[in-house]
Design an enzyme around this catalytic site. Structure first.
Site, short mmCIF file in Angstrom:
data_model
loop_
_atom_site.label_atom_id
_atom_site.label_comp_id
_atom_site.label_asym_id
_atom_site.label_seq_id
_atom_site.Cartn_x
_atom_site.Cartn_y
_atom_site.Cartn_z
N ALA A 1 0.95 -1.19 0.09
CA ALA A 1 0.16 -0.12 -0.04
C ALA A 1 1.03 1.36 -0.07
CB ALA A 1 -0.96 0.01 1.28
N GLY B 1 0.80 -5.27 1.12
CA GLY B 1 -0.49 -5.08 0.08
C GLY B 1 -0.09 -5.62 -1.07
N GLU C 1 -0.71 -9.38 -0.46
CA GLU C 1 -2.11 -9.75 -0.42
C GLU C 1 -2.91 -9.38 -1.86
OE1 GLU C 1 -1.92 -6.64 2.53
OE2 GLU C 1 -2.56 -7.90 3.97
N GLU D 1 5.30 -5.37 6.96
CA GLU D 1 4.46 -4.17 7.64
C GLU D 1 5.00 -4.02 9.12
OE1 GLU D 1 2.99 -6.48 5.89
OE2 GLU D 1 1.34 -5.75 4.82
N1 CO8 Z 1 4.76 3.09 -0.58
C1 CO8 Z 1 5.11 4.07 -1.08
N2 CO8 Z 1 6.52 4.39 -1.84
C2 CO8 Z 1 7.20 3.36 -1.95
C3 CO8 Z 1 6.73 2.17 -1.46
C4 CO8 Z 1 5.53 2.05 -0.74
N3 CO8 Z 1 4.92 0.70 -0.31
N4 CO8 Z 1 7.66 1.17 -1.62
C5 CO8 Z 1 8.59 2.14 -2.37
N5 CO8 Z 1 8.29 3.28 -2.51
C6 CO8 Z 1 9.23 4.24 -3.18
C7 CO8 Z 1 10.18 4.68 -2.21
O1 CO8 Z 1 9.91 5.53 -1.11
C8 CO8 Z 1 11.00 5.40 -3.60
O2 CO8 Z 1 10.65 6.71 -3.80
P1 CO8 Z 1 11.86 7.87 -3.92
O3 CO8 Z 1 12.43 7.43 -5.03
O4 CO8 Z 1 10.80 9.13 -3.95
O5 CO8 Z 1 12.96 7.85 -2.59
C9 CO8 Z 1 11.11 4.32 -4.47
O6 CO8 Z 1 9.79 3.77 -4.27
C10 CO8 Z 1 11.92 3.28 -4.79
O7 CO8 Z 1 12.14 2.65 -3.51
P2 CO8 Z 1 13.59 2.43 -2.93
O8 CO8 Z 1 14.54 3.64 -3.12
O9 CO8 Z 1 13.30 2.22 -1.35
O10 CO8 Z 1 13.95 1.14 -3.39
P3 CO8 Z 1 14.97 0.22 -2.89
O11 CO8 Z 1 15.27 -0.97 -4.03
O12 CO8 Z 1 16.15 0.55 -2.02
O13 CO8 Z 1 13.95 -0.94 -1.77
C11 CO8 Z 1 11.95 -1.96 -1.10
C12 CO8 Z 1 13.04 -1.54 -2.22
C13 CO8 Z 1 12.67 -2.78 -0.32
C14 CO8 Z 1 10.82 -2.61 -1.72
C15 CO8 Z 1 11.59 -0.64 -0.08
O14 CO8 Z 1 11.23 0.51 -1.14
C16 CO8 Z 1 10.62 -0.99 0.69
O15 CO8 Z 1 11.01 -1.36 1.80
N6 CO8 Z 1 9.32 -0.38 0.42
C17 CO8 Z 1 8.16 -0.67 1.45
C18 CO8 Z 1 7.77 -2.15 1.51
C19 CO8 Z 1 6.72 -2.11 2.35
O16 CO8 Z 1 6.71 -1.74 3.76
N7 CO8 Z 1 5.76 -2.55 2.12
C20 CO8 Z 1 4.07 -2.69 3.16
C21 CO8 Z 1 3.55 -1.29 3.03
S1 CO8 Z 1 2.34 -1.19 4.26
C22 CO8 Z 1 1.17 -2.16 3.58
O17 CO8 Z 1 1.09 -2.51 2.27
C23 CO8 Z 1 -0.21 -2.61 4.19
C24 CO8 Z 1 -1.27 -3.00 3.36
C25 CO8 Z 1 -2.64 -2.73 4.06
C26 CO8 Z 1 -3.81 -3.24 3.13
C27 CO8 Z 1 -3.72 -2.21 2.14
C28 CO8 Z 1 -5.24 -1.28 2.19
C29 CO8 Z 1 -4.73 0.06 2.58
#
Ligand code: CO8
Length: 258
Positions: free
Chosen positions: A66, A109, A112, A132
């Site tokens: 998400a 998400g 999911e 998460e």
């Molecule tokens: N949301 C928003 N932006 C994101 C997300 C995300 N989930 N994941 C990555 N991005 C963005 C980063 O902020 C970054 O943006 P910018 O270039 O502007 O800084 C860009 O994507 C590239 O990401 P990274 O630079 O971090 O890339 P890396 O290769 O270093 O890392 C990862 C990749 C490991 C995937 C890392 O981006 C990460 O950890 N992302 C978050 C993963 C996460 O925590 N996901 C769970 C989110 S919570 C959730 O899903 C709850 C679901 C609930 C149900 C849905 C209903 C609402």
């Protein structure tokens, strides 16, 4: 907001392809995207020329969860009044088979959403998880329930509590995905699978999907009864007559979806 559409569509015969297209944020799923995705799937579900929906991400990310930016400062009330899960319920009700083409990150998400699909074709190098916990929350769109049913309690606890990622290969060996393919074939293999399924009789496909999904919820005896009723009902279709006559006459069947 980017002026690029966050979903792209194309059709390949009876396969409708939907590609998630927010590459700058690794296909993070915001409410607008999920609302449009549900609407698009419903349209294809109602379209007689389409038999299978293929949902794909990009090579780098199926979906990294998400959109965290949208939730970072939200209150309980904000989250509840957005009612984002209504969109997920709409996807859950899609009757036609949904094939997932998964490469790169399928997290939170994203994982999911992958688990809402019916046949999951996944790259060996995909990175799948429910991280998460690392941002102070837990799965909210079915992760604790569907992951546990798919891989069992021990691995689900590990993935949900440690936030670690599984490779496509590990996901395959624990029954979380249907097929695992070399990285360069994540999309073309999924399209092949979707095309093969799309050639099958549509009413039988829908009934079979419904019955398999019931197995996640019903006790065995009720599930068996449910299956039997759907099985009998298929004898009221032209496609059953055609499929069985074609077998007896040693020719290829022509299914009409009736
Ligand atoms: N949301 C928003 N932006 C994101 C997300 C995300 N989930 N994941 C990555 N991005 C963005 C980063 O902020 C970054 O943006 P910018 O270039 O502007 O800084 C860009 O994507 C590239 O990401 P990274 O630079 O971090 O890339 P890396 O290769 O270093 O890392 C990862 C990749 C490991 C995937 C890392 O981006 C990460 O950890 N992302 C978050 C993963 C996460 O925590 N996901 C769970 C989110 S919570 C959730 O899903 C709850 C679901 C609930 C149900 C849905 C209903 C609402």
């Amino acid at each position: 907001m980017s002026d690029q559409p966050h979903l792209l569509t194309e059709t390949h015969g009876a396969v409708a392809v939907i590609r998630i297209n927010r590459p700058k944020v690794l296909n993070a799923l915001n409410l607008e995207l999920m609302t449009d995705l549900a609407g698009m799937m419903e349209q294809f579900d109602a379209d007689d020329s389409i038999n299978v929906i293929l949902l794909a991400g990009t090579e780098r990310a199926w979906a990294a969860g998400a959109d965290i930016g949208d939730m970072a400062t939200a209150s309980v009330n904000d989250m509840a009044s957005r009612d984002q899960f209504a969109q997920w319920e709409r996807i859950k009700r899609i009757k036609k088979p949904i094939v997932a083409a998964v490469s790169g990150f399928a997290l939170g998400g994203g994982c999911e959403l992958m688990m809402h699909c019916d046949v999951i074709v996944c790259s060996e190098t995909a990175r799948i998880g429910q991280p998460e916990i690392n941002i102070g929350v837990m799965p909210g769109a079915g992760g604790t329930q569907r992951l546990t049913r798919a891989v069992g309690k021990a691995l689900a606890m590990d993935v949900v509590l440690s936030g670690r990622f599984l490779s496509g290969q590990e996901a395959m060996s624990h029954g979380l995905v249907s097929r695992v393919v070399p990285p360069e074939h994540w999309f073309d293999e999924a399209l092949k699978v979707a095309t093969a399924i799309a050639a099958k009789p549509p009413i039988a496909l829908r009934s079979a999907k419904e019955a398999v999904l019931k197995a996640q919820e019903l006790p065995l005896s009720q599930g068996l009864e449910y299956e039997r009723k759907l099985f009998y009902m298929l004898f009221d279709t032209e496609d059953q007559k055609e499929g069985m006559s074609a077998f007896v006459e040693k020719r290829k069947p022509t299914f009409k979806g009736r």
